[in-house]
Design a protein around this motif. Structure first.
Motif, PDB file in Angstrom:
ATOM      1  N   ARG A   1      -6.636  -3.088  -3.505  1.00 16.80           N
ATOM      2  CA  ARG A   1      -7.825  -2.705  -2.725  1.00 16.80           C
ATOM      3  C   ARG A   1      -8.729  -3.924  -2.495  1.00 16.80           C
ATOM      4  O   ARG A   1      -9.233  -4.137  -1.392  1.00 16.80           O
ATOM      5  CB  ARG A   1      -8.596  -1.611  -3.479  1.00 16.80           C
ATOM      6  CG  ARG A   1      -9.830  -1.099  -2.762  1.00 16.80           C
ATOM      7  CD  ARG A   1     -10.739  -0.343  -3.743  1.00 16.80           C
ATOM      8  NE  ARG A   1     -11.240  -1.242  -4.755  1.00 16.80           N
ATOM      9  CZ  ARG A   1     -11.313  -0.979  -6.063  1.00 16.80           C
ATOM     10  NH1 ARG A   1     -10.941   0.203  -6.535  1.00 16.80           N
ATOM     11  NH2 ARG A   1     -11.766  -1.888  -6.908  1.00 16.80           N
TER      12      ARG A   1
ATOM     13  N   ARG B   1      -7.184  -6.218   0.068  1.00 17.96           N
ATOM     14  CA  ARG B   1      -7.375  -5.667   1.410  1.00 17.96           C
ATOM     15  C   ARG B   1      -8.791  -5.959   1.888  1.00 17.96           C
ATOM     16  O   ARG B   1      -9.004  -6.358   3.034  1.00 17.96           O
ATOM     17  CB  ARG B   1      -7.093  -4.156   1.382  1.00 17.96           C
ATOM     18  CG  ARG B   1      -7.494  -3.403   2.614  1.00 17.96           C
ATOM     19  CD  ARG B   1      -6.748  -3.862   3.863  1.00 17.96           C
ATOM     20  NE  ARG B   1      -5.371  -3.354   3.933  1.00 17.96           N
ATOM     21  CZ  ARG B   1      -4.499  -3.734   4.872  1.00 17.96           C
ATOM     22  NH1 ARG B   1      -4.850  -4.631   5.804  1.00 17.96           N
ATOM     23  NH2 ARG B   1      -3.269  -3.244   4.876  1.00 17.96           N
TER      24      ARG B   1
ATOM     25  N   GLU C   1       0.825  -1.223   0.000  1.00  9.84           N
ATOM     26  CA  GLU C   1       0.000   0.000   0.000  1.00  9.84           C
ATOM     27  C   GLU C   1       0.853   1.265   0.000  1.00  9.84           C
ATOM     28  O   GLU C   1       0.368   2.351  -0.306  1.00  9.84           O
ATOM     29  CB  GLU C   1      -1.004  -0.035   1.164  1.00  9.84           C
ATOM     30  CG  GLU C   1      -2.205  -0.925   0.820  1.00  9.84           C
ATOM     31  CD  GLU C   1      -3.042  -1.365   2.015  1.00  9.84           C
ATOM     32  OE1 GLU C   1      -4.103  -1.965   1.807  1.00  9.84           O
ATOM     33  OE2 GLU C   1      -2.622  -1.120   3.172  1.00  9.84           O
TER      34      GLU C   1
END
Lengths: 497, 497
Positions: free
Chosen positions: A82, A85, A68
């Motif tokens: 994303r 995550r 990130e």
């Protein structure tokens, strides 16, 4: 290797296990002998746990944190990160022992539900369903603490990233205010029209299958990377580059299986059209269950039940089954395929009454998870909701709150996606036909090519590049989900307005 | 939890992955669309690596060491532990990068072999086969260092624990000295007998399948935990409690598929009869490939091609296919099913000439692994061996050294199990029919029940309780593998001696 590359490798491995599970699940529903159930459950549980362990491995958290901060990633890579995550947050938020307890509660309840439904005995189901709800709520609370959402919103988010109850409330309240009046008007109009004539069978399974395969091909289904088979409950499953849909044939009535095949074909086209460069990565997956449902419904409801397509289908189906007479006229077929009835059973419902079934379930499960409704009061609340939304009351719980497998099997937060999907389908079809004037004339020739080409470019090929269904819809149609398009579609088709 | 219990849990997990791989492999060979090949390879590789990681996890070595000092284990547990150690030794002896390099060499060679065989072009195969042999030899050398065996013996041991080249040499030399003379005498006798008449087809696939299913049922195959399907190359696969056999039908000739089904049924009965309490553990698996082959051959060769069984099958098959005339007489069927011919192709060979094909391959692969034969000299050595052992010489390499997939696909050390299995089958059948006088009369009624009951008690239900096939055979028949029983069987059946 960078942290991001480590993640890609890890998630590709998890995806491969998911694919193996997809084939095992297909096999369980189409092929497996009954006595293999326990051994199969063992295989499935083992692979599920292995995938979970690979995702919750502490190194994954380190890689995520490091990646990130990696400024060199492009748009797709950042979207992929994303999604990783997001998946990781869902996977790690719930303690392992709670995951196991939930899974056990679901297995037990799922089993009892089969008998309880058959015997229409809600009291039989209540203790185990209470246990499932308790566990599901605990999972939701654990996620809520990490994700900053309400427990029910975490359930919605699991199936349909970005979905929130407040937004769905607004959309569904709008629709719930509109539907009862619409249904009333549609039934009045229908009563004035001639009754549709049912084509007379029997319709040989082989002929039904051949017609289904032909239409699948015309829709662009790639049989080199997929199959059509038979199962008790139709589904679209399988694996990457091996998309398997199923149907169930009735020799007395070809109409259900045929539209069922086209429905699953819509799902399958989405799976087969995922972005190739990302096919094994999270960003290469479908953008949530509402968008997935929109793809089955845009093919079945928007395209194949349109007057244009049915004008093509009439003679083709007549010739396929060697039929003759007025039952095969396109107009009769259209009346058959747009018949509206107030019924008790969701899966048998037509396009107009279906949302009422879904809105009921959404409101009930939200209240149950939120503690505003007690499970012991579910049958009464169910029946009252059916009266209000549909004007009918089930004579027993088998035709009422026992009909769906979702709650006993842990699928809380899933129901809204059916109707969000229907609304999304209407909005996408509206945008597609505005963007490409050849789509509707092609449907009248049985050709879904132009429609599917638009979907490939605007939906299938986008994977999870956008963070939510609403973002995808905005990019594709210029605005987020808008009930009015769906309402207009229903009025046009069912009232000729 | 004790170390032994940790091991049971770990190996059950590994077995569940193996079962999942079994179903995927069945699917690949019967169902999967062609375009899914790469994705399926990805799934298979991922699961294989995961199982390997679970087994080579350093904790497993610790648990093994600790459990081996545990005095509280019973016989089955100690046998289970011994099998775990054996499996672990094979799994850990080869460095991971060599495992991967071998697997890649095999994938490449396997692919080239398909073309090389079709085009009968050994030169095309030579480079990649050289690469496979080099890797396979390196694996064997790595294992040899740990296991105190020759490299080739480690290959034999992998498929058939306890098998050693020196012992097989002695058995095969004995047989090789006997076979050419026997074949000569059988062919002379056959020339004096009337030629068998082939029943005239076509034989509908459905009728062939129905007859196969009926005979499978009479042999005790449990369709609640297994299936019969179609594939290009027949096999017995699937998973625990889900044993799947396949066949290939020829509408012009029912005889091959029917005996093929019974052959695979023999394998399947072994799998379905493994000890239930140990079904997911190493000790609950089959005792090596030679014993496995003995179970297919005892059903196919010893039971179903016996004069007793064929006297039952004649009228049953005639009625199943609506045939009539002398072709359906049991004696004609017996002549058909015991026809002997000197041929080039192993998989088409009869019971008498088959061992010659196997002995040739055993001698050649032993020499190739041991460095006594160079791969470039294989075609010459093959043809010379065929002349010596069978008296025929293949006109090209497609009918010669290119015919089998085993070497290109890494299956070195596997061939002997076919003929060790045939000898084991003869010895088991001899012991069974001595122990239970009802076995042969039952076969004349089409009933394999008494034979299978004896096999359940003496073979299937024993799993890996014994350390080797020879130990199992000694417990079941009173002595280790003894060529004379097989020789007597061949003389009795083919010379009426």
């Amino acid at each position: 290797m960078t942290a991001y590359q480590d993640l890609e490798r890890r998630f590709a491995r998890i995806a491969a296990i998911g694919d193996a599970l997809g084939i095992l699940s297909w096999d369980t529903q189409t092929t497996m002998p009954d006595g293999s159930n326990d051994a199969r459950a063992e295989q499935t549980a083992t692979l599920t746990v292995l995938a979970h362990e690979l995702e919750t491995d502490p190194r994954v958290a380190d890689w995520l944190a490091e990646a990130e901060g990696d400024g060199s990633l492009d748009d797709w890579q950042r979207a992929n990160l994303r999604e990783m995550r997001r998946s990781h947050r869902h996977a790690t938020a719930v303690p392992t022992d709670l995951v196991e307890a939930t899974s056990k509660a679901i297995s037990a309840c799922d089993m009892i539900w089969r008998t309880a439904r058959a015997e229409s005995d809600y009291a039989m189901l209540l203790p185990s369903l209470t246990d499932v709800l308790r566990r599901v709520r605990e999972c939701g609370e654990a996620k809520a603490a990490v994700m900053g959402l309400t427990p029910y919103d975490t359930m919605l988010d699991e199936h349909d990233p970005g979905a929130r109850a407040a937004r769905i409330d607004a959309l569904f309240d709008d629709l719930a205010g509109f539907l009862p009046g619409l249904i009333e008007r549609v039934l009045e109009k229908q009563a004035r029209d001639p009754d549709p004539i049912r084509p007379e069978g029997p319709f040989a399974v082989e002929a039904q299958k051949a017609l289904g395969v032909r239409l699948m091909g015309q829709a662009g289904f790639d049989f080199n990377r997929g199959r059509l088979d038979v199962s008790l409950h139709p589904f679209c499953g399988g694996a990457t580059d091996d998309v398997r849909i199923t149907t169930r044939y009735d020799e007395a009535d070809f109409t259900k299986a045929l539209m069922g095949v086209m429905h699953e074909t819509g799902h399958a086209l989405y799976e087969q059209g995922r972005p190739r460069a990302w096919i094994h990565q999270p960003v290469g997956q479908a953008r949530g269950m509402a968008v997935h449902e929109s793809q089955s419904l845009i093919v079945e409801m928007q395209a194949c039940r349109s007057a244009e397509f049915l004008s093509y289908l009439g003679p083709v189906a007549r010739d396929a089954f060697g039929g003759s007479g007025p039952a095969w006229e396109p107009d009769n077929l259209r009346r058959l395929y747009t018949r509206v009835e107030r019924g008790f059973i969701r899966v048998d419902a037509d396009e107009v009454t279906y949302p009422a079934h879904v809105i009921l379930r959404f409101r009930l499960e939200k209240a149950l998870v939120g503690g505003d409704l007690d499970l012991k009061d579910l049958p009464g609340a169910w029946n009252e909701g059916m009266r209000t939304l549909l004007g009918v009351e089930p004579p027993n719980d088998r035709l009422g709150c026992l009909q769906d497998i979702h709650w006993p099997s842990g699928g809380w937060g899933y129901f809204p996606s059916y109707t969000l999907g229907a609304m999304t389908a209407a909005q996408l079809f509206d945008a597609a036909t505005r963007a490409d004037a050849s789509i509707k004339p092609a449907l009248a020739r049985g050709d879904l090519g132009p429609l599917v080409a638009w979907l490939r470019a605007n939906v299938h090929g986008k994977g999870c590049l956008f963070a939510s269904g609403d973002e995808l819809l905005t990019a594709a149609t210029g605005r987020p989900l808008d009930v009015s398009v769906f309402k207009r579609h229903l009025e046009t088709r069912y009232l000729g307005a």
